[in-house]
Each structure stands twice: as C-alpha cells, then as structure tokens.
Design an enzyme around this catalytic site. Structure first.
Site, PDB file in Angstrom:
ATOM      1  N   LYS A  71      15.839  22.034 -10.972  1.00  0.00           N
ATOM      2  CA  LYS A  71      15.155  20.800 -11.364  1.00  0.00           C
ATOM      3  C   LYS A  71      16.017  19.822 -12.132  1.00  0.00           C
ATOM      4  CE  LYS A  71      10.602  21.018 -10.641  1.00  0.00           C
ATOM      5  NZ  LYS A  71       9.701  19.910 -10.737  1.00  0.00           N
TER       6      LYS A  71
ATOM      7  N   SER B 262      14.533  21.971 -16.212  1.00  0.00           N
ATOM      8  CA  SER B 262      13.347  22.799 -16.401  1.00  0.00           C
ATOM      9  C   SER B 262      13.779  24.114 -17.022  1.00  0.00           C
ATOM     10  CB  SER B 262      12.680  23.044 -15.045  1.00  0.00           C
ATOM     11  OG  SER B 262      11.914  24.227 -15.084  1.00  0.00           O
TER      12      SER B 262
ATOM     13  N   GLU C 256       9.196   8.770 -16.963  1.00  0.00           N
ATOM     14  CA  GLU C 256       7.815   9.231 -17.184  1.00  0.00           C
ATOM     15  C   GLU C 256       7.331   8.908 -18.594  1.00  0.00           C
ATOM     16  OE1 GLU C 256       7.975  12.952 -14.001  1.00  0.00           O
ATOM     17  OE2 GLU C 256       8.029  13.395 -16.136  1.00  0.00           O
TER      18      GLU C 256
ATOM     19  N   HIS D 276       0.836  -1.225   0.000  1.00  0.00           N
ATOM     20  CA  HIS D 276       0.000   0.000   0.000  1.00  0.00           C
ATOM     21  C   HIS D 276       0.865   1.268   0.000  1.00  0.00           C
ATOM     22  CE1 HIS D 276      -3.287  -2.709   1.294  1.00  0.00           C
ATOM     23  NE2 HIS D 276      -2.367  -3.225   2.078  1.00  0.00           N
TER      24      HIS D 276
END
Ligand code: ARG
Length: 464
Positions: free
Chosen positions: A283, A277, A290, A156
């Site tokens: 970043k 970024s 992704e 979980h």
C-alpha cells in the site's frame, strides 16, 4: 485571578465561572496585535494632550518590553489572567507603576478586542493570499509543461471528451484565482479601525480616531461606534471564503485520489507525500489528499458556528462574541496547512502521461467529433448523433474504438464516411481543433498560461 473589574464586587468569582469566562487560553494568540494597538492608542493620547510625553514614553517602553520578554521566553502568558488584555495591562502596571494605569484611558475592551481580532485576521488574509499564490504558481508550471498531455475529460465521472492536463489544471487555476480575489475583497472591506469606539458609545475624550487608524495601516476609522464593537461580518466573510477554498481543495483532492488509484493510474503521489499500511505491504495511500478533503468539514463548521452565534445578538457587544475566536483560528490554521501541503503534493507528483493518453483514446471520447464530422458532410446533427450512437453500440459489441474500425465497417453504418474521418476524429484533432476562448487546444492554452504568468507577476495587492 487577575481581573480588571473587581471594584463593584463584594465576592470572589466562582472558580468554574472564572474558567468558563476566561479567554486567555486562546486570545493570547494576538498578544502582539494587542500591544501594537495599545501603542497606537497611547501615541494618540499624547498627541491629543491626554497623556504627557513622559507617560507615553514609559507606556510604550513598557509595552515593547513585555512583547520582547514574551517573544524571548522570559515572560509566560498564564491563565492567572482573564484574557490577553488583562495580562498586558497588569504586566505594564507592575513594570512602570501608575503611568501604566493610564493606558486604558478612553478605551474599552470592546473596541480593543474588536481591533485585535481585526489586526490579526487582516494579517492572516494576506498570508492565506500568499499561500494561494504559491499554489497557483505550481499549477501554472504544470500547465506549461502539459499543453500536449492528452487525457479524458469527464462528466458524471464518465469519459466525455478529450482535454489536456493543462486544461484540467487550468480549471483549478481559475478557482484559486477567484479565491484570491475574495481575500482581496475581504481585506478592503474590513480595513477600517474600530479603535476609539469605546464600550459602544464613543468617548468624551478628544480622541483622534483618524490618527490611530492611519498609525495601524487602516484606510480610516469605522463610522458607527455601536457597529464597530459588535461587527463580526468580516469574520463571517473570511470563514465563507475559507470554506470555498476548502471546497475547491476538497474537489481537487478527490480527483487526485481517483487519479492515484490503481485502476486509473494517472498520477503517482510522491513517496514523501504518501503513507503506508501497517498490514498490507503493497500500500501507498493518498492520506494527505484524504485529510485535506476531510478537514473541509471543520472549516464549514466554523462558518456555521459564527453565523449561528451572531444571529441572535442585540446591539452592541455581548460576551457571545468571544466565541468568534477559537473556531476562526482553527479554520485559518487548517486552511493554511492544507494549502501548504496540497501545494507540496502537487509539486512533487508524477503525471503518467501515457496512461492518460491511452485512457483518452478509449471510451469514445471522440464520439461528438465523429458526429460533427458527419454534420460537416451535410448530415443534420440529430441524424448524425443517432448514427454515431449506433456506431458506438457496434464498437462496444466488438470491443473496439471508432477509429479502429475499417472504412468498410464505417460505411456500412453510414455511406457518408470517407478516409479523412480518421484524421478528423484523431485524439489530436479532437483537442487541437477546439479553438474557442477557454478551450483545451494547446494554441489557446498557451495564451492562457502566459496570461496566468502575467497575472502572477502583476496581480499582487500590496499592504504594509
Ligand atoms: N475576551 C473578550 C472577548 O473576546 C474581550 C472583551 C470583553 N469585554 C467585555 N465587555 N466583557 O470578547
């Protein structure tokens, strides 16, 4: 417009119809397979006395020349042809004249395209299997180096019990190993040649289908000519297996993204596999993971598309089947690309072992072992579970972990606790005492790493 079938028509095809119908823009991808299949066909036609030796030689020479000219950029595959089969045949005829018109004797584009797609897909199955193997090699190396790298295991997405990085990677090793198994199954089931099935009902020419099948490396010919020209099961099986690979890669990507985030900091994706970024200078984004996660959708889409296309098609060939190609090609390219990039990302990633270990020590990952400790001292498990529950509550209140409590504090909750509890619930004990087959202890995982290495050495299925 160069078409193979103008004879019974009195009017030209409408331009839009021609374009809608044409497949050259995508089936040119298997022009090599088309030529390979045609060569096998004419070699057989000569053996069976249907073509002369000179005709066969001229055709083989012509086809080989076309292949070479395309490969070396002297001949372009253009949309003036309807499909790759028309392109090859028209070029052959313009090169060698009348003998070229005999290439299609005893053959239909229906068995031809069924063959081309099978040959192409069969090669891709082997290539995908190779990429899976490369990923497995990287995973087993990480496993070997991290038999003692402790980290929390989750259920979980809540810390559950301690494991090792080797054990976690080992779970993915199993998944991709099964994916390889699926490639092998698909290969063996699809490896029968449709060539010689004609349009749907075979042919009256004395073709030797066993011979062409063996020339093309198939186990044998397919057994029913109607099925041969309209079977796309193997494409569906492949897309299903590719979807499963993507599902595995996507789960793995999701974990890497979580592990890479500032809060976890379990891993650092290498600069070469990250992006920045345009506005936020700090970043470093996990874009590759992704993208792999997101590209899963298009592969699932290909599977749903072909399943839907096939569901309403009466026997035998129907033009609907032309739709098996574009999305399958896209799915194959996507999976190959994702496997390659994911493997590179894993290979270059830094594992922050201290962060993992510290995290494993927090969050009561030894609570089950603390309960087991009480059980070993004679407390029934249900009571032990409740005692440790109260202990956890006490720790949460105090902002402590179980093993940081004093023996007095422990004894206040249960008199059964003794000094040996610290050793029994240490991170090391929690992992290393787990000695069942498949469990995370280094003793067990070491054997698994060895078995994996052996599998990678021997587990190859070889084809021509
Ligand atoms: N481009 C076609 C396909 O991909 C080739 C087969 C054409 N056969 C036919 N009967 N029109 O399916």
């Amino acid at each position: 417009m160069a078409q193979l079938w103008g004879g019974r028509f009195t009017k030209e095809t409408d331009q839009l119809v021609y374009q809608f119908n044409a497949s050259i823009s995508f089936d040119q991808r298997f022009f090599r397979e088309d030529i390979e299949g045609s060569i096998a066909h004419v070699v057989m036609l000569e053996k069976q006395g249907i073509l002369t030796g000179e005709e066969k030689d001229a055709i083989v020479k012509g086809l080989t020349g076309i292949r070479q000219d395309v490969e070396e950029g002297r001949l372009a595959i253009t949309d003036e042809y309807e499909d790759v089969h028309s392109f090859v045949e028209a070029n052959l005829i313009s090169r060698i004249g009348d003998a070229g018109k005999k290439l299609h004797t005893g053959r239909s584009r229906n068995d031809q395209v069924a063959l081309d797609m099978k040959l192409y897909t069969r090669n891709q199955v082997v290539e995908i299997d190779d990429r899976l193997k490369e990923l497995l090699q990287v995973l087993n190396k990480i496993m070997e180096e991290n038999l003692h790298t402790y980290m929390p295991g989750f259920t979980h997405l809540q810390k559950a019990q301690p494991i090792t990085l080797a054990h976690h990677m080992g779970a993915y090793f199993e998944m991709f190993k099964r994916d390889r198994g699926r490639m092998r199954d698909i290969y063996s089931r699809m490896n029968f040649s449709p060539l010689g099935s004609g349009a749907l009902a075979g042919t009256t020419y004395p073709l030797d289908r066993y011979y062409t099948a063996s020339l093309l490396g198939f186990e044998g010919p397919t057994d029913n000519s109607m099925d041969s020209v309209s079977d796309r099961d193997y494409v569906i099986e492949l897309l299903s297996a590719l979807s499963t690979i993507m599902m595995h890669l996507s789960r793995f990507s999701e974990e890497i993204i979580i592990w890479n985030c500032n809060e976890y900091g379990f891993v650092e994706i290498d600069d070469t596999y990250s992006t920045g970024s345009s506005i936020m200078p700090q970043k470093k984004n996990p874009d590759i993971a992704e993208l792999v996660r997101s590209k899963t959708g298009r592969v699932y889409g290909a599977l749903m598309a072909i399943l839907t296309t096939m569901k309403g098609i009466p026997l035998a060939y129907n033009k609907d089947m032309q739709e098996d190609k574009e999305m399958t090609f896209d799915a194959i390219d996507t999976v190959k690309g994702c496997l390659q990039l994911f493997t590179g990302m894993m290979e270059s990633m830094t594992f922050k072992k201290d962060r993992m270990e510290t995290s494993a020590m927090m969050g009561f990952t030894n609570a089950t072992d603390a309960a087991d400790y009480l059980v070993k001292k004679g407390v029934p498990f249900r009571d032990a579970h409740s005692i440790i529950g109260r202990l956890v509550l006490y720790c949460i209140d105090k902002g402590s972990s179980i093993d940081a409590l004093t023996i007095e504090e422990l004894k206040q909750i249960s008199a059964v606790f003794e000094e040996d509890v610290y050793r029994e619930i240490s991170l090391e004990t929690c992992v290393e005492k787990r000695l069942t087959h498949g469990a995370p202890s280094a003793q067990i995982m070491k054997k698994q790493v060895e078995a994996n290495a052996q599998y990678l050495k021997e587990g190859d299925w070889k084809h021509e």
